[in-house]
Design a protein around this motif. Structure first.
Motif, PDB file in Angstrom:
ATOM      1  N   ALA A 273       0.819  -1.215   0.000  1.00  0.00           N
ATOM      2  CA  ALA A 273       0.000   0.000   0.000  1.00  0.00           C
ATOM      3  C   ALA A 273       0.850   1.260   0.000  1.00  0.00           C
ATOM      4  CB  ALA A 273      -0.916   0.007   1.224  1.00  0.00           C
ATOM      5  N   MET A 274       0.539   2.180  -0.918  1.00  0.00           N
ATOM      6  CA  MET A 274       1.099   3.523  -0.889  1.00  0.00           C
ATOM      7  C   MET A 274       0.077   4.378  -0.150  1.00  0.00           C
ATOM      8  SD  MET A 274       3.738   5.274  -1.588  1.00  0.00           S
ATOM      9  CE  MET A 274       4.687   4.368  -2.809  1.00  0.00           C
ATOM     10  N   ASN A 275       0.112   4.293   1.177  1.00  0.00           N
ATOM     11  CA  ASN A 275      -1.013   4.752   1.995  1.00  0.00           C
ATOM     12  C   ASN A 275      -0.733   6.019   2.803  1.00  0.00           C
ATOM     13  OD1 ASN A 275       0.836   3.482   3.630  1.00  0.00           O
ATOM     14  ND2 ASN A 275      -0.660   2.309   4.790  1.00  0.00           N
ATOM     15  N   PHE A 276       0.123   6.874   2.293  1.00  0.00           N
ATOM     16  CA  PHE A 276       0.376   8.152   2.968  1.00  0.00           C
ATOM     17  C   PHE A 276      -0.917   8.960   3.124  1.00  0.00           C
ATOM     18  CE2 PHE A 276       4.522   7.098   1.239  1.00  0.00           C
ATOM     19  CZ  PHE A 276       5.430   7.586   2.173  1.00  0.00           C
ATOM     20  N   ILE A 277      -1.831   8.814   2.156  1.00  0.00           N
ATOM     21  CA  ILE A 277      -3.060   9.609   2.154  1.00  0.00           C
ATOM     22  C   ILE A 277      -3.865   9.387   3.424  1.00  0.00           C
ATOM     23  CG2 ILE A 277      -4.531   7.894   0.997  1.00  0.00           C
ATOM     24  CD1 ILE A 277      -4.415  11.625   0.084  1.00  0.00           C
ATOM     25  N   GLY A 278      -3.716   8.223   4.047  1.00  0.00           N
ATOM     26  CA  GLY A 278      -4.484   7.903   5.246  1.00  0.00           C
ATOM     27  C   GLY A 278      -4.148   8.774   6.439  1.00  0.00           C
ATOM     28  N   ILE A 279      -2.957   9.401   6.413  1.00  0.00           N
ATOM     29  CA  ILE A 279      -2.604  10.333   7.488  1.00  0.00           C
ATOM     30  C   ILE A 279      -2.379  11.738   6.913  1.00  0.00           C
ATOM     31  CG2 ILE A 279      -1.725   8.658   9.149  1.00  0.00           C
ATOM     32  CD1 ILE A 279       1.105   9.231   8.136  1.00  0.00           C
ATOM     33  N   GLY A 280      -3.016  12.004   5.795  1.00  0.00           N
ATOM     34  CA  GLY A 280      -2.994  13.351   5.236  1.00  0.00           C
ATOM     35  C   GLY A 280      -1.659  13.797   4.684  1.00  0.00           C
ATOM     36  N   LEU A 281      -0.852  12.850   4.202  1.00  0.00           N
ATOM     37  CA  LEU A 281       0.453  13.169   3.646  1.00  0.00           C
ATOM     38  C   LEU A 281       0.546  12.755   2.184  1.00  0.00           C
ATOM     39  CD1 LEU A 281       2.907  12.108   6.526  1.00  0.00           C
ATOM     40  CD2 LEU A 281       2.071  14.409   5.982  1.00  0.00           C
ATOM     41  N   ILE A 282       1.626  13.169   1.534  1.00  0.00           N
ATOM     42  CA  ILE A 282       1.946  12.717   0.187  1.00  0.00           C
ATOM     43  C   ILE A 282       3.075  11.691   0.278  1.00  0.00           C
ATOM     44  CG2 ILE A 282       1.224  14.891  -0.884  1.00  0.00           C
ATOM     45  CD1 ILE A 282       4.242  15.631  -1.065  1.00  0.00           C
ATOM     46  N   PRO A 283       3.249  10.852  -0.730  1.00  0.00           N
ATOM     47  CA  PRO A 283       4.366   9.915  -0.701  1.00  0.00           C
ATOM     48  C   PRO A 283       5.700  10.645  -0.617  1.00  0.00           C
ATOM     49  CG  PRO A 283       2.795   9.247  -2.362  1.00  0.00           C
ATOM     50  CD  PRO A 283       2.373  10.613  -1.896  1.00  0.00           C
ATOM     51  N   ASP A 284       6.647  10.059   0.107  1.00  0.00           N
ATOM     52  CA  ASP A 284       8.028  10.525   0.067  1.00  0.00           C
ATOM     53  C   ASP A 284       8.909   9.321  -0.216  1.00  0.00           C
ATOM     54  OD1 ASP A 284       8.204   9.268   2.604  1.00  0.00           O
ATOM     55  OD2 ASP A 284       7.845  11.157   3.652  1.00  0.00           O
ATOM     56  N   GLY A 285      10.219   9.499  -0.101  1.00  0.00           N
ATOM     57  CA  GLY A 285      11.107   8.416  -0.513  1.00  0.00           C
ATOM     58  C   GLY A 285      11.061   8.189  -2.009  1.00  0.00           C
ATOM     59  N   ALA A 286      10.701   9.259  -2.767  1.00  0.00           N
ATOM     60  CA  ALA A 286      10.538   9.208  -4.226  1.00  0.00           C
ATOM     61  C   ALA A 286       9.388   8.294  -4.640  1.00  0.00           C
ATOM     62  CB  ALA A 286      11.828   8.789  -4.923  1.00  0.00           C
ATOM     63  N   GLY A 287       8.394   8.145  -3.760  1.00  0.00           N
ATOM     64  CA  GLY A 287       7.232   7.331  -4.099  1.00  0.00           C
ATOM     65  C   GLY A 287       6.548   7.796  -5.368  1.00  0.00           C
ATOM     66  N   HIS A 288       6.462   9.118  -5.584  1.00  0.00           N
ATOM     67  CA  HIS A 288       5.867   9.637  -6.819  1.00  0.00           C
ATOM     68  C   HIS A 288       6.647   9.164  -8.045  1.00  0.00           C
ATOM     69  CE1 HIS A 288       4.289  12.635  -3.889  1.00  0.00           C
ATOM     70  NE2 HIS A 288       3.250  12.672  -4.698  1.00  0.00           N
ATOM     71  N   PHE A 289       7.964   9.246  -7.944  1.00  0.00           N
ATOM     72  CA  PHE A 289       8.831   8.873  -9.062  1.00  0.00           C
ATOM     73  C   PHE A 289       8.698   7.391  -9.398  1.00  0.00           C
ATOM     74  CE2 PHE A 289      12.933   7.216 -10.547  1.00  0.00           C
ATOM     75  CZ  PHE A 289      13.202   8.044 -11.632  1.00  0.00           C
ATOM     76  N   PHE A 290       8.766   6.544  -8.373  1.00  0.00           N
ATOM     77  CA  PHE A 290       8.745   5.108  -8.613  1.00  0.00           C
ATOM     78  C   PHE A 290       7.369   4.622  -9.053  1.00  0.00           C
ATOM     79  CE2 PHE A 290      12.283   5.330  -5.361  1.00  0.00           C
ATOM     80  CZ  PHE A 290      13.294   5.211  -6.312  1.00  0.00           C
ATOM     81  N   MET A 291       6.312   5.218  -8.504  1.00  0.00           N
ATOM     82  CA  MET A 291       4.957   4.855  -8.941  1.00  0.00           C
ATOM     83  C   MET A 291       4.758   5.256 -10.403  1.00  0.00           C
ATOM     84  SD  MET A 291       3.062   3.437  -6.416  1.00  0.00           S
ATOM     85  CE  MET A 291       1.345   3.950  -6.449  1.00  0.00           C
ATOM     86  N   LYS A 292       5.226   6.433 -10.759  1.00  0.00           N
ATOM     87  CA  LYS A 292       5.113   6.888 -12.150  1.00  0.00           C
ATOM     88  C   LYS A 292       5.902   5.986 -13.086  1.00  0.00           C
ATOM     89  CE  LYS A 292       6.317  10.696 -15.230  1.00  0.00           C
ATOM     90  NZ  LYS A 292       7.110  11.939 -15.381  1.00  0.00           N
ATOM     91  N   GLU A 293       7.100   5.566 -12.665  1.00  0.00           N
ATOM     92  CA  GLU A 293       7.917   4.681 -13.497  1.00  0.00           C
ATOM     93  C   GLU A 293       7.198   3.375 -13.792  1.00  0.00           C
ATOM     94  OE1 GLU A 293      11.920   3.898 -12.024  1.00  0.00           O
ATOM     95  OE2 GLU A 293      12.592   4.996 -13.792  1.00  0.00           O
ATOM     96  N   ARG A 294       6.551   2.825 -12.781  1.00  0.00           N
ATOM     97  CA  ARG A 294       5.927   1.515 -12.940  1.00  0.00           C
ATOM     98  C   ARG A 294       4.515   1.577 -13.519  1.00  0.00           C
ATOM     99  NH1 ARG A 294       7.569  -3.397 -10.855  1.00  0.00           N
ATOM    100  NH2 ARG A 294       9.739  -3.358 -10.194  1.00  0.00           N
ATOM    101  N   LEU A 295       3.775   2.651 -13.264  1.00  0.00           N
ATOM    102  CA  LEU A 295       2.355   2.681 -13.602  1.00  0.00           C
ATOM    103  C   LEU A 295       1.978   3.731 -14.634  1.00  0.00           C
ATOM    104  CD1 LEU A 295       0.899   2.432  -9.975  1.00  0.00           C
ATOM    105  CD2 LEU A 295       1.402   0.559 -11.549  1.00  0.00           C
ATOM    106  N   GLY A 296       2.809   4.754 -14.818  1.00  0.00           N
ATOM    107  CA  GLY A 296       2.414   5.900 -15.629  1.00  0.00           C
ATOM    108  C   GLY A 296       1.747   6.946 -14.743  1.00  0.00           C
ATOM    109  N   THR A 297       1.701   8.175 -15.225  1.00  0.00           N
ATOM    110  CA  THR A 297       1.248   9.298 -14.395  1.00  0.00           C
ATOM    111  C   THR A 297      -0.190   9.153 -13.913  1.00  0.00           C
ATOM    112  OG1 THR A 297       2.783  10.816 -15.486  1.00  0.00           O
ATOM    113  CG2 THR A 297       0.902  11.795 -14.331  1.00  0.00           C
ATOM    114  N   VAL A 298      -1.115   8.843 -14.813  1.00  0.00           N
ATOM    115  CA  VAL A 298      -2.536   8.819 -14.449  1.00  0.00           C
ATOM    116  C   VAL A 298      -2.822   7.751 -13.408  1.00  0.00           C
ATOM    117  CG1 VAL A 298      -4.877   8.409 -15.297  1.00  0.00           C
ATOM    118  CG2 VAL A 298      -3.298   9.810 -16.635  1.00  0.00           C
ATOM    119  N   GLN A 299      -2.374   6.535 -13.649  1.00  0.00           N
ATOM    120  CA  GLN A 299      -2.639   5.458 -12.697  1.00  0.00           C
ATOM    121  C   GLN A 299      -1.898   5.687 -11.387  1.00  0.00           C
ATOM    122  OE1 GLN A 299      -1.906   1.496 -14.173  1.00  0.00           O
ATOM    123  NE2 GLN A 299      -3.007   0.517 -12.501  1.00  0.00           N
ATOM    124  N   ALA A 300      -0.685   6.262 -11.459  1.00  0.00           N
ATOM    125  CA  ALA A 300       0.059   6.554 -10.237  1.00  0.00           C
ATOM    126  C   ALA A 300      -0.711   7.540  -9.368  1.00  0.00           C
ATOM    127  CB  ALA A 300       1.437   7.111 -10.582  1.00  0.00           C
TER     128      ALA A 300
END
Length: 260
Positions: A131-158
């Motif tokens: 789970a990329m579940n930062f949203i559950g505590i009102g945060l955004i992904p860190d640790g380059a979660g945005h970058f790695f999710m985009k790499e694997r899924l593409g922008t829209v699905q990420a």
């Protein structure tokens, strides 16, 4: 080098790094973040190591960032240092001149999932909770979660997956493209050992060279996203929704978000 929260073993051409806070579900406190950064940086000097396996001790891979640490640091005095350390560990991991494999069992969530997604190959057991579940505590992904999710899924699905924060098992994660291998419960170690054997019997120097070329080409984007995450997370840490999210987490209740 000895560590308090991680273990590193090197045997010939393979290194194994174990997240070692099983009593805390391998949640990443500042000590673990700093030790991971130092470990990954030191591995750049291990010229004979060609494969690194990252796994978690105990029942899970990693539950993510240590929420209790977040509660204890509400004055934000150490927030910049934490984000700088996360940047160090991500960049050192992403640029390692070796093939990296994440061996997942149990939970791989939040910052723990960001680390796993930074790996070249991900093996997860079917009952895993991914789970990329930062949203559950009102945060955004860190640790380059945005970058790695985009790499694997593409922008829209990420975007949509980050916004949803849903928990996926191994089969679902494989279908989505979040992981590379879904194996039966208790079989991750066996599957990774087989994969390591196959890789070490391959022309692995050529594989590592390909990784270096592609990752170097993406490095500027990775750095840009890490900077954006640090700024964005700083903003989110000061929102009413985040404070409500972590308090609800600690109190084991459903949060009530207000969009503030």
């Amino acid at each position: 080098m000895s560590y308090k929260t991680i273990q590193l073993e090197i045997a010939e051409r393979k290194a194994t790094l174990s997240l070692n806070r099983p009593q805390a579900m391998n949640a990443m406190d500042f000590t673990m973040m700093r030790e991971l950064a130092e470990c990954f940086e030191s591995l750049h000097n291990e010229k004979d190591v060609q494969i690194l396996v990252v796994k978690g001790e105990g029942k899970v891979f990693s539950a993510g960032g240590d929420v209790k640490m977040m509660v204890a640091s509400e004055d934000f005095s150490d927030f910049g240092l934490i984000m700088d350390t996360i940047t160090r560990l991500v960049k050192a991991y992403y640029t390692l001149p070796m093939i990296t494999i994440a061996q997942i069992h149990g939970a791989a969530a939040g910052l723990g999932l960001s680390l796993a997604l930074g790996s070249d190959i991900i093996v997860a057991e079917q009952p895993s909770k991914i789970a990329m579940n930062f949203i559950g505590i009102g945060l955004i992904p860190d640790g380059a979660g945005h970058f790695f999710m985009k790499e694997r899924l593409g922008t829209v699905q990420a975007k949509q997956m980050i916004w949803e924060g849903k928990v996926h098992n191994g089969e679902e994660a494989l279908a989505l493209g979040l992981i590379d291998h879904n194996v039966a419960e208790g079989m991750a170690a066996v599957a990774v050992d087989q994969l390591v054997g196959k890789l070490l019997a391959s022309p692995i120097l050529a594989m590592i060279e390909t990784k270096g070329i592609l990752h170097q080409a993406n490095l500027s984007e990775l750095e840009f996203i890490l900077q954006g995450e640090a700024l964005g997370q700083g903003k989110m840490r000061q929102t009413v929704d985040h404070l409500e999210g972590i308090k609800a987490f600690v109190e084991k209740r459903t949060p009530v978000f207000l969009g503030k």
